[in-house]
Design an enzyme around this catalytic site. Structure first.
Site, PDB file in Angstrom:
ATOM      1  N   LYS A  51     -19.662  -5.803  -6.694  1.00 14.55           N
ATOM      2  CA  LYS A  51     -19.302  -5.837  -7.978  1.00 14.55           C
ATOM      3  C   LYS A  51     -17.881  -5.179  -7.882  1.00 14.55           C
ATOM      4  O   LYS A  51     -17.562  -3.872  -8.046  1.00 14.55           O
ATOM      5  CB  LYS A  51     -20.243  -4.791  -8.591  1.00 14.55           C
ATOM      6  CG  LYS A  51     -19.689  -5.216 -10.557  1.00 14.55           C
ATOM      7  CD  LYS A  51     -20.276  -6.411 -10.674  1.00 14.55           C
ATOM      8  CE  LYS A  51     -20.686  -6.239 -12.581  1.00 14.55           C
ATOM      9  NZ  LYS A  51     -21.128  -8.189 -12.774  1.00 14.55           N
ATOM     10  N   THR A  55     -25.737  -7.811  -8.616  1.00 12.84           N
ATOM     11  CA  THR A  55     -23.860  -7.117  -9.352  1.00 12.84           C
ATOM     12  C   THR A  55     -24.351  -6.514 -10.661  1.00 12.84           C
ATOM     13  O   THR A  55     -23.804  -5.215 -10.900  1.00 12.84           O
ATOM     14  CB  THR A  55     -22.485  -7.548  -8.555  1.00 12.84           C
ATOM     15  OG1 THR A  55     -23.179  -8.719  -9.880  1.00 12.84           O
ATOM     16  CG2 THR A  55     -22.557  -8.593  -7.815  1.00 12.84           C
ATOM     17  N   ASP A  56     -24.810  -6.835 -11.029  1.00 12.73           N
ATOM     18  CA  ASP A  56     -25.191  -5.839 -12.303  1.00 12.73           C
ATOM     19  C   ASP A  56     -25.931  -4.523 -12.025  1.00 12.73           C
ATOM     20  O   ASP A  56     -25.482  -3.430 -12.908  1.00 12.73           O
ATOM     21  CB  ASP A  56     -25.958  -6.537 -13.137  1.00 12.73           C
ATOM     22  CG  ASP A  56     -25.775  -5.968 -15.289  1.00 12.73           C
ATOM     23  OD1 ASP A  56     -24.834  -6.249 -15.592  1.00 12.73           O
ATOM     24  OD2 ASP A  56     -27.395  -5.868 -15.449  1.00 12.73           O
ATOM     25  N   PHE A  97      22.968   1.207   5.799  1.00 13.51           N
ATOM     26  CA  PHE A  97      22.081  -0.543   6.642  1.00 13.51           C
ATOM     27  C   PHE A  97      23.519  -0.934   7.710  1.00 13.51           C
ATOM     28  O   PHE A  97      24.221  -2.017   7.149  1.00 13.51           O
ATOM     29  CB  PHE A  97      21.658  -1.547   5.884  1.00 13.51           C
ATOM     30  CG  PHE A  97      20.929  -2.309   6.481  1.00 13.51           C
ATOM     31  CD1 PHE A  97      20.044  -1.587   7.922  1.00 13.51           C
ATOM     32  CD2 PHE A  97      20.854  -3.950   6.398  1.00 13.51           C
ATOM     33  CE1 PHE A  97      19.058  -2.805   8.343  1.00 13.51           C
ATOM     34  CE2 PHE A  97      19.833  -4.430   6.820  1.00 13.51           C
ATOM     35  CZ  PHE A  97      19.177  -4.344   8.262  1.00 13.51           C
ATOM     36  N   ARG A 135      24.723   3.396   0.261  1.00  9.69           N
ATOM     37  CA  ARG A 135      23.780   2.149  -0.963  1.00  9.69           C
ATOM     38  C   ARG A 135      22.903   2.706  -0.968  1.00  9.69           C
ATOM     39  O   ARG A 135      22.228   3.882  -1.123  1.00  9.69           O
ATOM     40  CB  ARG A 135      23.177   0.800   0.183  1.00  9.69           C
ATOM     41  CG  ARG A 135      22.376   1.323   0.669  1.00  9.69           C
ATOM     42  CD  ARG A 135      21.460   0.557   1.448  1.00  9.69           C
ATOM     43  NE  ARG A 135      20.570   0.448   2.472  1.00  9.69           N
ATOM     44  CZ  ARG A 135      19.445  -0.111   3.219  1.00  9.69           C
ATOM     45  NH1 ARG A 135      19.137  -1.252   3.037  1.00  9.69           N
ATOM     46  NH2 ARG A 135      18.501   0.492   3.761  1.00  9.69           N
ATOM     47  N   GLN A 144      12.958   1.173   7.562  1.00  7.55           N
ATOM     48  CA  GLN A 144      12.219   1.446   8.553  1.00  7.55           C
ATOM     49  C   GLN A 144      11.790   3.061   9.131  1.00  7.55           C
ATOM     50  O   GLN A 144      11.154   3.985   9.534  1.00  7.55           O
ATOM     51  CB  GLN A 144      12.097   0.496  10.072  1.00  7.55           C
ATOM     52  CG  GLN A 144      11.421  -0.917   9.860  1.00  7.55           C
ATOM     53  CD  GLN A 144      12.984  -1.339   9.140  1.00  7.55           C
ATOM     54  OE1 GLN A 144      13.690  -1.031   8.242  1.00  7.55           O
ATOM     55  NE2 GLN A 144      13.106  -2.772   9.141  1.00  7.55           N
ATOM     56  N   ASN A 154      11.866  -2.821  -0.383  1.00  9.22           N
ATOM     57  CA  ASN A 154      12.697  -2.616  -0.429  1.00  9.22           C
ATOM     58  C   ASN A 154      13.249  -2.784  -2.360  1.00  9.22           C
ATOM     59  O   ASN A 154      13.693  -4.011  -2.445  1.00  9.22           O
ATOM     60  CB  ASN A 154      13.579  -3.157   1.076  1.00  9.22           C
ATOM     61  CG  ASN A 154      15.056  -2.517   0.640  1.00  9.22           C
ATOM     62  OD1 ASN A 154      15.131  -1.739  -0.414  1.00  9.22           O
ATOM     63  ND2 ASN A 154      15.644  -2.170   1.454  1.00  9.22           N
ATOM     64  N   HIS A 163      16.005  -4.049  -4.174  1.00  6.16           N
ATOM     65  CA  HIS A 163      17.063  -3.838  -4.070  1.00  6.16           C
ATOM     66  C   HIS A 163      17.666  -3.409  -5.075  1.00  6.16           C
ATOM     67  O   HIS A 163      18.053  -3.521  -6.365  1.00  6.16           O
ATOM     68  CB  HIS A 163      18.048  -5.496  -3.163  1.00  6.16           C
ATOM     69  CG  HIS A 163      17.131  -5.661  -2.908  1.00  6.16           C
ATOM     70  ND1 HIS A 163      17.133  -5.134  -0.937  1.00  6.16           N
ATOM     71  CD2 HIS A 163      16.038  -6.542  -2.038  1.00  6.16           C
ATOM     72  CE1 HIS A 163      16.570  -5.713  -0.127  1.00  6.16           C
ATOM     73  NE2 HIS A 163      15.870  -6.220  -0.650  1.00  6.16           N
TER      74      HIS A 163
END
Length: 282
Positions: free
Chosen positions: A12, A57-58, A152, A169, A208, A234, A236
């Site tokens: 569930k 599942t109930d 970078f 950056r 990284q 990332n 940007h």
């Protein structure tokens, strides 16, 4: 050619639970999203439709609510362990239970008044089997940004590379992190603070590198954490060209990119950590 049934499970998903703890005029609040997945000897229902071993599942949903009333919700991890052990111990055909929980924060604004709070969603995934249990805590949607101290450059270039190198950056990401406990359960807020501290204090030459610094900080600060997995998209930010308006833009006006985006993922592990009971994911 033989056709066989492979690994399978059922359960569930996303039972919404709000548990109010009433202590006189002062109330407590837990807001959870609980998912249950069970596996074991379930081949008969797949191959012949025999449901003798299929707990509805109930029933799983009802168990979540009943356990919340009977046991309360001390923490997502503890609640998940209670549920997982219950299903494995009471259903002989079930050999493995995985309980996943999202926990949403509320800030107290009065004895029995609250407002949604928190800068992240807390997560927990607990696996219970006859051979033991495994607790993985985590968080998601923790958005952080450095407006400088990020570079970078030095990356390989081919005929399709158009990205310019940069020594300054914006670095922004939405952190998803999960960590496997080998002893005890570390405080999620404290782990979050360690992740944020590493993000803030790392002069980044790549996302990284930042990921590793964040993971290393957690492993160093919390001896009971065996390993941590991180996913860092990332987010940007592109410098807007204002020259057409006869304006300079010395790194002040940016366009926030939506997609596509770089996605950096990695695991940082303690070299003497006990092995995982079962494979786990972010």
């Amino acid at each position: 050619m033989a056709i066989v049934l492979g690994p399978n499970r059922y359960g569930k998903a996303e039972t919404r639970l709000v548990r109010v703890t009433r202590d006189g005029d002062t109330h407590g609040l837990a807001d959870l999203n609980v998912s249950v997945a069970l596996s074991g000897e379930l081949s008969a229902t797949h191959l012949s439709g025999d449901n003798a071993g299929v707990l509805p599942t109930d029933t799983m949903k009802n168990t979540v609510y009943a356990f919340a009333r009977e046991h309360g919700v001390a923490s997502p991890e503890e609640f998940a362990l209670l549920l997982g052990r219950h299903f494995v111990q009471t259903q002989p055909q079930i050999t493995h239970a995985r309980i996943g929980i999202e926990s949403f924060g509320w800030e107290r604004i009065g004895p029995h008044s609250f407002r949604r709070a928190g800068d992240f969603v807390r997560t927990a995934v607990v696996d219970v089997s006859s051979s033991g249990s495994q607790v993985v805590s985590g968080l998601r949607d923790l958005v952080v940004m450095n407006t400088t101290d990020s570079e970078f450059h030095g990356f390989p270039r081919d005929r399709y590379t158009t990205l310019p190198e940069t020594t300054d950056r914006i670095l922004a990401t939405s952190v998803t992190a999960s960590w496997r406990h080998s002893a005890g359960v570390a405080d999620v807020e404290a782990v979050k603070d360690a992740l944020v501290h590493a993000f803030v204090t790392t002069h980044s030459y790549s996302l990284q590198q930042t990921l590793y610094a964040m993971g290393k900080r957690v492993i160093t600060d919390f001896p009971g954490i065996a390993e941590i997995r991180l996913a860092l998209p990332n987010k940007h930010h592109y410098l807007v060209d204002l020259s057409r308006f006869d304006l300079e833009n010395p790194g002040e006006v940016f366009m926030a990119g939506d997609r596509p985006y770089g996605l950096i993922e990695g695991t940082v592990t303690r070299d003497d950590a006990p092995p995982a009971l079962v494979e786990w994911y972010l």
